[in-house]
Design an enzyme around this catalytic site. Structure first.
Site, PDB file in Angstrom:
ATOM      1  N   ASP A 154       0.861  -1.175   0.000  1.00  0.00           N
ATOM      2  CA  ASP A 154       0.000   0.000   0.000  1.00  0.00           C
ATOM      3  C   ASP A 154       0.904   1.235   0.000  1.00  0.00           C
ATOM      4  O   ASP A 154       2.061   1.172   0.447  1.00  0.00           O
ATOM      5  CB  ASP A 154      -0.895  -0.020   1.244  1.00  0.00           C
ATOM      6  CG  ASP A 154      -1.704   1.240   1.395  1.00  0.00           C
ATOM      7  OD1 ASP A 154      -2.516   1.533   0.500  1.00  0.00           O
ATOM      8  OD2 ASP A 154      -1.501   1.945   2.408  1.00  0.00           O
ATOM      9  N   TYR A 158      -0.291   5.137   0.458  1.00  0.00           N
ATOM     10  CA  TYR A 158      -0.624   6.221   1.390  1.00  0.00           C
ATOM     11  C   TYR A 158      -0.686   5.702   2.822  1.00  0.00           C
ATOM     12  O   TYR A 158      -1.505   4.850   3.159  1.00  0.00           O
ATOM     13  CB  TYR A 158      -1.973   6.848   1.025  1.00  0.00           C
ATOM     14  CG  TYR A 158      -1.973   7.578  -0.296  1.00  0.00           C
ATOM     15  CD1 TYR A 158      -1.545   8.902  -0.383  1.00  0.00           C
ATOM     16  CD2 TYR A 158      -2.412   6.957  -1.459  1.00  0.00           C
ATOM     17  CE1 TYR A 158      -1.558   9.580  -1.598  1.00  0.00           C
ATOM     18  CE2 TYR A 158      -2.433   7.627  -2.678  1.00  0.00           C
ATOM     19  CZ  TYR A 158      -2.000   8.938  -2.738  1.00  0.00           C
ATOM     20  OH  TYR A 158      -2.020   9.597  -3.942  1.00  0.00           O
ATOM     21  N   ARG A 207      -7.444  12.927   6.413  1.00  0.00           N
ATOM     22  CA  ARG A 207      -7.149  11.558   5.988  1.00  0.00           C
ATOM     23  C   ARG A 207      -8.339  10.621   6.260  1.00  0.00           C
ATOM     24  O   ARG A 207      -8.726   9.818   5.404  1.00  0.00           O
ATOM     25  CB  ARG A 207      -5.902  11.064   6.714  1.00  0.00           C
ATOM     26  CG  ARG A 207      -5.587   9.585   6.574  1.00  0.00           C
ATOM     27  CD  ARG A 207      -5.277   9.194   5.154  1.00  0.00           C
ATOM     28  NE  ARG A 207      -4.758   7.824   5.106  1.00  0.00           N
ATOM     29  CZ  ARG A 207      -4.705   7.084   4.014  1.00  0.00           C
ATOM     30  NH1 ARG A 207      -5.142   7.554   2.859  1.00  0.00           N
ATOM     31  NH2 ARG A 207      -4.209   5.868   4.053  1.00  0.00           N
ATOM     32  N   SER A 227      -2.297   0.596  -4.838  1.00  0.00           N
ATOM     33  CA  SER A 227      -2.913   1.756  -4.196  1.00  0.00           C
ATOM     34  C   SER A 227      -4.298   2.076  -4.718  1.00  0.00           C
ATOM     35  O   SER A 227      -4.632   1.766  -5.865  1.00  0.00           O
ATOM     36  CB  SER A 227      -2.016   2.977  -4.420  1.00  0.00           C
ATOM     37  OG  SER A 227      -2.555   4.136  -3.846  1.00  0.00           O
ATOM     38  N   ASN A 228      -5.083   2.736  -3.868  1.00  0.00           N
ATOM     39  CA  ASN A 228      -6.336   3.347  -4.308  1.00  0.00           C
ATOM     40  C   ASN A 228      -6.082   4.588  -5.156  1.00  0.00           C
ATOM     41  O   ASN A 228      -6.956   5.041  -5.882  1.00  0.00           O
ATOM     42  CB  ASN A 228      -7.194   3.736  -3.096  1.00  0.00           C
ATOM     43  CG  ASN A 228      -8.026   2.590  -2.563  1.00  0.00           C
ATOM     44  OD1 ASN A 228      -8.306   1.626  -3.267  1.00  0.00           O
ATOM     45  ND2 ASN A 228      -8.421   2.685  -1.298  1.00  0.00           N
TER      46      ASN A 228
END
Length: 226
Positions: free
Chosen positions: A8, A10, A43, A120-121
């Site tokens: 991942d 972030y 966030r 990642s998104n």
């Protein structure tokens, strides 16, 4: 030893609270003391908006979730950011720093012959930019983005897409993430998962699904897997 490590980005490789200094510079007076709280709420709301859009089937680029979360946090904390401030903060979000141990730990994995991918998104463009500016892009054989299936983690389709892209079996694939929702999503999809518990105060979600490994950072993960 893991066949593939899917990292991942972030919060795991890249420090999302690297924006705090810029927030302090743009929040007036005593509101500068709210910078860390602002960053955390921004966030949290970013992730919430991605989850909500996933449930609605209303995909947008992850950056749109980030911008909407910034707008919400500004309103909620009544910080009065200007449009120029918001534009600057969004630019800062595209240049966030990597955590201190990341580069060297990734080098260790590579030297051990372990395949590392970024997962990642965030959009491919955004992730490539973050990895480039952190000088760690060459540590990864692939960048796999949720935008390719127009879903967000922890949707099982995103983890299935990862396996399809890499042509690997679930049991040969490890997700590495500091986000508990991501770890749970990966384990639910049949992958192994390591939780990077960057804060000792962070509890893991009590869902009855546990990570295969819990470590403090990527150096500790390398110690366990190499």
């Amino acid at each position: 030893m893991a066949t593939v490590l899917a990292f991942d980005v972030y919060g795991t490789l890249i420090d999302t609270h690297g924006v705090v200094a810029e927030l302090e510079a743009r929040l007036s007076g005593d509101k500068a003391d709210l910078a860390l709280e602002f960053s955390r709420r921004w966030r949290d709301k970013q992730l919430e908006y991605s989850f909500r859009r996933g449930l609605m089937g209303a995909y947008v680029d992850f950056s749109e979730c980030t911008r909407a979360a910034l707008e919400f946090t500004d309103r909620a904390q009544q910080t009065g950011l200007s449009e120029a401030d918001k534009d600057h903060l969004m630019g800062t979000y595209a240049r966030l720093p990597a955590f201190a141990e990341v580069s060297q730990a990734l080098k260790r994995f590579g030297e051990a012959g372990i395949t590392c991918v970024a997962f990642s998104n965030g959009s491919r463009e955004a992730v490539e930019g973050l990895l480039d500016q952190a000088d760690i892009r060459d540590r990864f054989s692939e960048v796999v983005s949720a935008e390719e299936v127009k879903r967000f983690k922890p949707d099982p389709a995103v983890y299935a897409h990862l396996r399809s892209r890499l042509d690997v079996e679930p049991g040969d694939t490890w997700l590495v993430s500091s986000n508990a929702f991501d770890v749970i999503g990966a384990r639910h999809a049949g992958l192994h998962a390591a939780w990077i518990r960057r804060s000792l105060d962070a509890p893991f979600d009590p869902w009855g699904i546990e990570p295969d490994l819990t470590v403090a950072d990527l150096d500790a993960l390398a110690d366990r897997l190499i």
